[in-house]
Design a protein around this motif. Structure first.
Motif, PDB file in Angstrom:
ATOM      1  N   ASN A 338      -1.077 -27.079  30.456  1.00  0.00           N
ATOM      2  CA  ASN A 338      -1.489 -28.069  31.638  1.00  0.00           C
ATOM      3  C   ASN A 338      -2.617 -28.808  31.300  1.00  0.00           C
ATOM      4  OD1 ASN A 338       0.599 -26.789  33.338  1.00  0.00           O
ATOM      5  ND2 ASN A 338      -0.792 -24.987  34.114  1.00  0.00           N
ATOM      6  N   ALA A 339      -2.267 -29.861  31.796  1.00  0.00           N
ATOM      7  CA  ALA A 339      -3.399 -31.141  31.604  1.00  0.00           C
ATOM      8  C   ALA A 339      -4.741 -30.894  32.610  1.00  0.00           C
ATOM      9  CB  ALA A 339      -2.816 -32.453  31.789  1.00  0.00           C
ATOM     10  N   LEU A 340      -5.684 -31.474  32.010  1.00  0.00           N
ATOM     11  CA  LEU A 340      -7.008 -31.355  32.812  1.00  0.00           C
ATOM     12  C   LEU A 340      -6.778 -32.154  34.032  1.00  0.00           C
ATOM     13  CD1 LEU A 340      -9.812 -32.145  30.162  1.00  0.00           C
ATOM     14  CD2 LEU A 340      -9.018 -29.993  30.972  1.00  0.00           C
ATOM     15  N   ASN A 341      -7.571 -31.667  35.028  1.00  0.00           N
ATOM     16  CA  ASN A 341      -7.413 -32.201  36.434  1.00  0.00           C
ATOM     17  C   ASN A 341      -7.901 -33.804  36.306  1.00  0.00           C
ATOM     18  OD1 ASN A 341      -6.655 -29.855  37.624  1.00  0.00           O
ATOM     19  ND2 ASN A 341      -8.819 -29.189  37.782  1.00  0.00           N
ATOM     20  N   ALA A 342      -7.725 -34.497  37.418  1.00  0.00           N
ATOM     21  CA  ALA A 342      -8.172 -36.054  37.486  1.00  0.00           C
ATOM     22  C   ALA A 342      -9.749 -36.144  37.122  1.00  0.00           C
ATOM     23  CB  ALA A 342      -7.635 -36.518  38.631  1.00  0.00           C
ATOM     24  N   ASP A 343     -10.487 -35.155  37.564  1.00  0.00           N
ATOM     25  CA  ASP A 343     -11.848 -35.129  37.497  1.00  0.00           C
ATOM     26  C   ASP A 343     -12.339 -34.687  36.183  1.00  0.00           C
ATOM     27  OD1 ASP A 343     -11.452 -32.499  37.916  1.00  0.00           O
ATOM     28  OD2 ASP A 343     -12.747 -32.427  39.678  1.00  0.00           O
ATOM     29  N   GLY A 344     -11.550 -34.283  35.331  1.00  0.00           N
ATOM     30  CA  GLY A 344     -11.795 -33.670  33.743  1.00  0.00           C
ATOM     31  C   GLY A 344     -12.182 -32.364  33.896  1.00  0.00           C
ATOM     32  N   THR A 345     -12.020 -31.582  34.936  1.00  0.00           N
ATOM     33  CA  THR A 345     -12.311 -30.200  34.856  1.00  0.00           C
ATOM     34  C   THR A 345     -10.937 -29.543  34.602  1.00  0.00           C
ATOM     35  OG1 THR A 345     -11.568 -29.869  37.387  1.00  0.00           O
ATOM     36  CG2 THR A 345     -13.954 -30.367  36.778  1.00  0.00           C
ATOM     37  N   ARG A 346     -11.207 -28.309  34.381  1.00  0.00           N
ATOM     38  CA  ARG A 346      -9.920 -27.397  33.749  1.00  0.00           C
ATOM     39  C   ARG A 346      -9.224 -27.137  34.954  1.00  0.00           C
ATOM     40  NH1 ARG A 346     -10.929 -24.850  28.769  1.00  0.00           N
ATOM     41  NH2 ARG A 346     -13.070 -25.021  28.010  1.00  0.00           N
ATOM     42  N   PRO A 347      -7.961 -27.080  34.566  1.00  0.00           N
ATOM     43  CA  PRO A 347      -6.897 -26.579  36.005  1.00  0.00           C
ATOM     44  C   PRO A 347      -7.076 -25.250  36.108  1.00  0.00           C
ATOM     45  CG  PRO A 347      -5.695 -27.029  33.811  1.00  0.00           C
ATOM     46  CD  PRO A 347      -7.258 -27.326  33.463  1.00  0.00           C
ATOM     47  N   ALA A 348      -6.360 -24.921  37.355  1.00  0.00           N
ATOM     48  CA  ALA A 348      -6.530 -23.438  37.779  1.00  0.00           C
ATOM     49  C   ALA A 348      -5.552 -22.471  36.768  1.00  0.00           C
ATOM     50  CB  ALA A 348      -6.182 -23.249  39.148  1.00  0.00           C
ATOM     51  N   GLN A 349      -4.412 -23.145  36.529  1.00  0.00           N
ATOM     52  CA  GLN A 349      -3.740 -22.196  35.675  1.00  0.00           C
ATOM     53  C   GLN A 349      -3.691 -22.991  34.089  1.00  0.00           C
ATOM     54  OE1 GLN A 349      -2.341 -19.404  36.111  1.00  0.00           O
ATOM     55  NE2 GLN A 349      -3.060 -19.287  38.164  1.00  0.00           N
ATOM     56  N   ALA A 350      -3.828 -22.531  33.089  1.00  0.00           N
ATOM     57  CA  ALA A 350      -4.031 -23.091  31.828  1.00  0.00           C
ATOM     58  C   ALA A 350      -2.838 -23.434  31.440  1.00  0.00           C
ATOM     59  CB  ALA A 350      -4.671 -21.888  30.693  1.00  0.00           C
ATOM     60  N   LYS A 351      -1.520 -22.702  31.512  1.00  0.00           N
ATOM     61  CA  LYS A 351      -0.252 -23.102  31.156  1.00  0.00           C
ATOM     62  C   LYS A 351       0.786 -22.617  32.282  1.00  0.00           C
ATOM     63  CE  LYS A 351       0.607 -18.692  28.951  1.00  0.00           C
ATOM     64  NZ  LYS A 351       1.136 -17.938  27.598  1.00  0.00           N
ATOM     65  N   SER A 352       1.919 -23.236  32.153  1.00  0.00           N
ATOM     66  CA  SER A 352       3.164 -22.987  33.044  1.00  0.00           C
ATOM     67  C   SER A 352       4.158 -22.761  32.417  1.00  0.00           C
ATOM     68  CB  SER A 352       3.216 -24.356  34.223  1.00  0.00           C
ATOM     69  OG  SER A 352       3.406 -25.326  33.334  1.00  0.00           O
ATOM     70  N   GLY A 353       5.251 -21.823  32.934  1.00  0.00           N
ATOM     71  CA  GLY A 353       6.258 -21.554  32.248  1.00  0.00           C
ATOM     72  C   GLY A 353       7.466 -22.124  32.956  1.00  0.00           C
ATOM     73  N   GLU A 354       8.670 -22.238  32.264  1.00  0.00           N
ATOM     74  CA  GLU A 354       9.794 -22.788  32.902  1.00  0.00           C
ATOM     75  C   GLU A 354      10.936 -22.244  32.062  1.00  0.00           C
ATOM     76  OE1 GLU A 354      10.203 -26.969  32.378  1.00  0.00           O
ATOM     77  OE2 GLU A 354       9.693 -27.030  30.303  1.00  0.00           O
ATOM     78  N   ASN A 355      12.207 -22.178  33.014  1.00  0.00           N
ATOM     79  CA  ASN A 355      13.450 -21.732  32.365  1.00  0.00           C
ATOM     80  C   ASN A 355      14.252 -22.810  32.290  1.00  0.00           C
ATOM     81  OD1 ASN A 355      12.863 -18.929  32.261  1.00  0.00           O
ATOM     82  ND2 ASN A 355      13.349 -18.798  34.731  1.00  0.00           N
ATOM     83  N   LEU A 356      14.973 -23.114  31.026  1.00  0.00           N
ATOM     84  CA  LEU A 356      15.672 -24.128  30.528  1.00  0.00           C
ATOM     85  C   LEU A 356      17.034 -23.593  30.494  1.00  0.00           C
ATOM     86  CD1 LEU A 356      13.248 -25.799  27.945  1.00  0.00           C
ATOM     87  CD2 LEU A 356      13.690 -26.368  30.309  1.00  0.00           C
ATOM     88  N   ASP A 357      17.974 -24.493  31.109  1.00  0.00           N
ATOM     89  CA  ASP A 357      19.426 -24.265  30.873  1.00  0.00           C
ATOM     90  C   ASP A 357      20.180 -25.517  30.756  1.00  0.00           C
ATOM     91  OD1 ASP A 357      20.123 -21.272  31.051  1.00  0.00           O
ATOM     92  OD2 ASP A 357      18.826 -21.699  32.922  1.00  0.00           O
ATOM     93  N   GLY A 358      20.985 -25.915  29.709  1.00  0.00           N
ATOM     94  CA  GLY A 358      21.744 -27.034  29.586  1.00  0.00           C
ATOM     95  C   GLY A 358      23.034 -26.918  28.834  1.00  0.00           C
ATOM     96  N   TRP A 359      23.698 -28.197  28.673  1.00  0.00           N
ATOM     97  CA  TRP A 359      24.865 -28.142  27.842  1.00  0.00           C
ATOM     98  C   TRP A 359      25.170 -29.251  27.274  1.00  0.00           C
ATOM     99  CZ3 TRP A 359      29.061 -31.105  29.074  1.00  0.00           C
ATOM    100  CH2 TRP A 359      29.019 -31.921  30.354  1.00  0.00           C
TER     101      TRP A 359
END
Length: 550
Positions: A338-359
């Protein structure tokens, strides 16, 4: 140990950097003037018998690979010895490149006009069932010239990098391949196990077409062909590219495919690929500039696909009608920084997960009008979350000529990611002397609110200082929401082949291509509404390649 040519293997097939031994469905020593015999299915057998079907991090590693490879090429008298056939050689390639508006006019400069010289010495040796091969590379040019179609993906990314460890330079040394092989696991000459940096390639170029460190086993017979292996990129083995691209760091590939000739000239198969990426993520630090080589995502993805074709990618086949069809499903999970917040501080969660499905699917048909002329049409579609596995080039012989052409445009160089493509083409061949392909593409987004992948376009959005007008920053140009029209393109590829006179007589009927050729390949891309009104109307990319093989 003395290396002598084997009675059943083809040293030139290895020397040419092929991903498998010469097979009956590939270019060989057949006379095109002789009509193919009637096709009859026979039991599985040695490939030496007549075919049944008509066919056609890291800098230290980089320096070590280059040094060892060139030492092998130039200093090993055993491997370089000439026995009954030539076991070493040199490929000389001169490339002229003209490119305008890769950024669609959104940045100053960025055009390419220059000439490059690419020297590729190679050496090959055999002893019984064992073989070894190495190919080096030395490039010098007047600009950043793409002398190698396998490295085109790096062009856009390296030039935009803010890290000098991954910036392409005009002059560099490299090791393209270095491997050892063993072909004694089965009695079939089409079988080989190879370990080392090698060329992995499948016919459509959409799953594998790259040089990479791998352990690969190939089984290629008249009725059955299969590949299975593991691969991971540890270095680019180039003196200018000292670091890997972030998506390649700590990413392991496991793959396999099998195809069966169920009727004369008709193949059906299954393909699978899994990538395991557990590389350490680089999190942004407040007050510190980000590095373009930071690894911002990782995860596991799996692809499973079905394919059927009429040996359509074999330019020697003389079928009146050729076809290809494939469908692939992809599934997996990914973690993103996750990117830094707009004010330059660290985000509450350092990373985020996602499930991917495609064809994705790719369909095509080609009609032979007479021995010289062919016409065809193709359609490809990839869902919004689908992506390719990262080892592809998307280059193949789908137009029916010896020249391999980019499936999604020589200029646009699209990828199977949130994109659909309609293609019309015509091709012409005159014996073994000339071939030409004229191709039209139309591109759309599948999801009008998601981005697409492309190695050919690098348009940016600029942020200027209101007072001084100075450029403050640039970021990738976002496509307009809801607009699906990506654009259209016309490609032309023309090749003149010369006789095998420059090659030793023992090799002239075995090597993939003649000893010399001149090839023009180019495309003109017209951006669609998805790029907005502020971009230039056209961009082009064109190459002239002159190749000698000694």
């Amino acid at each position: 140990m003395k290396f002598t040519p084997s009675s059943h293997a083809n040293p030139v097939a290895a020397a040419a950097g092929c991903d498998r031994a010469r097979s009956a469905r590939q270019p060989g020593d057949r006379d095109l003037s002789v009509a193919p015999r009637a096709q009859v299915l026979r039991p599985l057998r040695s490939r030496s018998q007549p075919a049944a079907a008509a066919t056609g991090k890291l800098f230290s590693l980089s320096k070590l690979g280059v040094a060892l490879g060139f030492a092998l090429v130039w200093s090993n008298p055993t491997l370089a010895a000439i026995t009954e056939s030539k076991n070493f050689g040199l490929e000389v390639k001169i490339t002229g490149q003209s490119e305008d508006d890769r950024d669609l006019g959104t940045l100053g400069g960025g055009d390419v006009n220059g000439v490059g010289l690419d020297l590729r010495p190679w050496v090959y040796g055999e002893s019984g069932n064992w073989s070894a091969y190495a190919m080096g590379q030395a490039v010098t040019s007047t600009d950043i010239i793409e002398t190698d179609t396998l490295q085109q993906s790096d062009g856009a990314s390296t030039e935009s990098s803010n890290n000098s460890d991954r910036k392409s330079k005009k002059n560099y040394l490299a090791m393209r391949e270095f491997w050892i092989g063993y072909s004694g696991l089965t009695p079939y000459p089409g079988e080989q196990l190879k370990f080392g940096r090698q060329r992995l390639r499948n016919d459509d170029g959409q799953w594998r077409d790259t040089n990479i460190e791998a352990l690969n086993w190939t089984f290629d017979t008249t009725l059955l062909r299969a590949n299975v292996g593991i691969a991971e990129r540890f270095s680019e083995y180039r003196t200018d590219l000292k670091e890997l691209a972030p998506e390649d760091k700590d990413r392991l590939h496991v793959y396999g495919d099998v195809a069966y000739q169920w009727a004369p000239g008709h193949w059906a198969g299954v393909r699978a690929h899994h990538s395991h990426d557990d590389g350490k993520l680089d999190y942004p630090v407040p007050g510190e500039a980000t590095d373009s080589l930071d690894k911002r995502q990782n995860g596991d993805l799996t692809w499973l696909g079905l394919e059927a074709n009429s040996d359509a990618y074999n330019w020697r086949n003389t079928n009146t009608v050729n076809y290809w069809a494939s469908i692939t499903g992809m599934s997996g999970d990914r973690d993103k920084v996750n990117a830094l917040n707009a004010d330059g501080t660290r985000p509450a969660q350092a990373k985020s997960g996602e499930n991917l499905d495609g064809w994705a699917t790719d369909l095509g048909v080609r009609l032979r009008l007479d021995p010289k002329w062919q016409v065809g049409a193709a359609y490809a579609r990839a869902s919004g979350d689908y992506e390719q596995n990262g080892l592809e080039s998307n280059r193949s012989n789908y137009t029916g000529t010896r020249s391999r052409v980019h499936r999604f445009g020589e200029a646009f160089r699209g990828e199977m990611n949130n994109m659909q493509t309609a293609t019309l083409f015509g091709s012409w061949m005159l014996a073994d002397e000339y071939d030409a392909s004229l191709i039209y593409h139309k591109f759309w987004r599948v999801d009008g609110n998601k981005p697409v992948g492309s190695n050919g376009i690098n348009a940016v959005e600029n942020n200027y200082d209101d007072a001084t007008g100075a450029l403050l920053s640039s970021s990738s140009l976002p496509l307009r929401d809801g607009e699906k029209d990506l654009g259209q393109e016309v490609d032309l590829v023309v090749t003149k082949y010369f006789k095998q006179g420059l090659l030793p007589a023992a090799l002239s009927q075995s090597i993939d291509e003649p000893s010399a050729l001149v090839r023009f390949r180019g495309g003109v891309f017209k951006p669609g509404d998805a790029y907005g009104k502020s971009v230039d109307s056209y961009m082009h990319r064109a190459f002239v390649d002159v190749i000698w093989r000694f």
